[in-house]
Design a protein around this motif. Structure first.
Motif, mmCIF file in Angstrom:
data_model
loop_
_atom_site.group_PDB
_atom_site.id
_atom_site.type_symbol
_atom_site.label_atom_id
_atom_site.label_comp_id
_atom_site.label_asym_id
_atom_site.label_seq_id
_atom_site.Cartn_x
_atom_site.Cartn_y
_atom_site.Cartn_z
ATOM 1 N N PHE A 6 0.418 -0.662 0.256
ATOM 2 C CA PHE A 6 0.323 -0.104 0.141
ATOM 3 C C PHE A 6 0.724 1.113 0.244
ATOM 4 N N TYR A 7 0.747 2.112 -0.672
ATOM 5 C CA TYR A 7 1.852 3.463 -1.214
ATOM 6 C C TYR A 7 0.875 4.182 -1.602
ATOM 7 N N GLN A 8 1.491 5.694 -1.368
ATOM 8 C CA GLN A 8 1.470 7.420 -2.214
ATOM 9 C C GLN A 8 1.715 7.229 -3.379
ATOM 10 N N PRO A 15 -0.466 11.563 3.961
ATOM 11 C CA PRO A 15 -0.668 10.078 3.632
ATOM 12 C C PRO A 15 -2.822 10.095 4.112
ATOM 13 N N ARG A 17 -6.342 8.662 3.036
ATOM 14 C CA ARG A 17 -6.954 6.405 1.871
ATOM 15 C C ARG A 17 -7.166 6.218 0.780
ATOM 16 N N THR A 20 -4.469 5.845 -1.685
ATOM 17 C CA THR A 20 -4.046 4.941 -1.606
ATOM 18 C C THR A 20 -3.934 3.960 -2.463
ATOM 19 N N SER A 22 -2.366 0.845 -4.466
ATOM 20 C CA SER A 22 -1.501 -0.988 -4.136
ATOM 21 C C SER A 22 -1.058 -1.482 -5.322
ATOM 22 N N GLU A 45 3.581 2.444 2.412
ATOM 23 C CA GLU A 45 3.129 2.832 4.143
ATOM 24 C C GLU A 45 2.922 1.216 4.789
#
Length: 69
Positions: A6-8, A15, A17, A20, A22, A45
């Protein structure tokens, strides 16, 4: 092993949600996953190992594309 990351995309923003994203990556450890992603400039994340029923569930997703190391 397959990991879900999971990343930004922008590491300079706080961050959120809704932003976000993936990706799935095949690696032997979480450390190897993080090392492989260090050049992408992502704000990682969470790295989650997928196995058993959870992996089966994720494989049913149409966006399930595994990147290999």
């Amino acid at each position: 092993m397959i990991y879900k990351v999971f990343y930004q995309e922008n590491p300079l923003e706080v961050p959120v949600r809704e932003n976000t994203k993936s990706l799935y990556i095949e690696a032997s450890s979480e450390r190897e996953v993080r090392f492989a992603l260090k050049d992408r400039n992502y704000n990682v994340e969470f790295v989650q190992l997928l196995e058993g029923n959870h992996l089966t569930y994720e494989q049913a997703n149409e966006n399930f594309i595994v990147e290999k190391q």
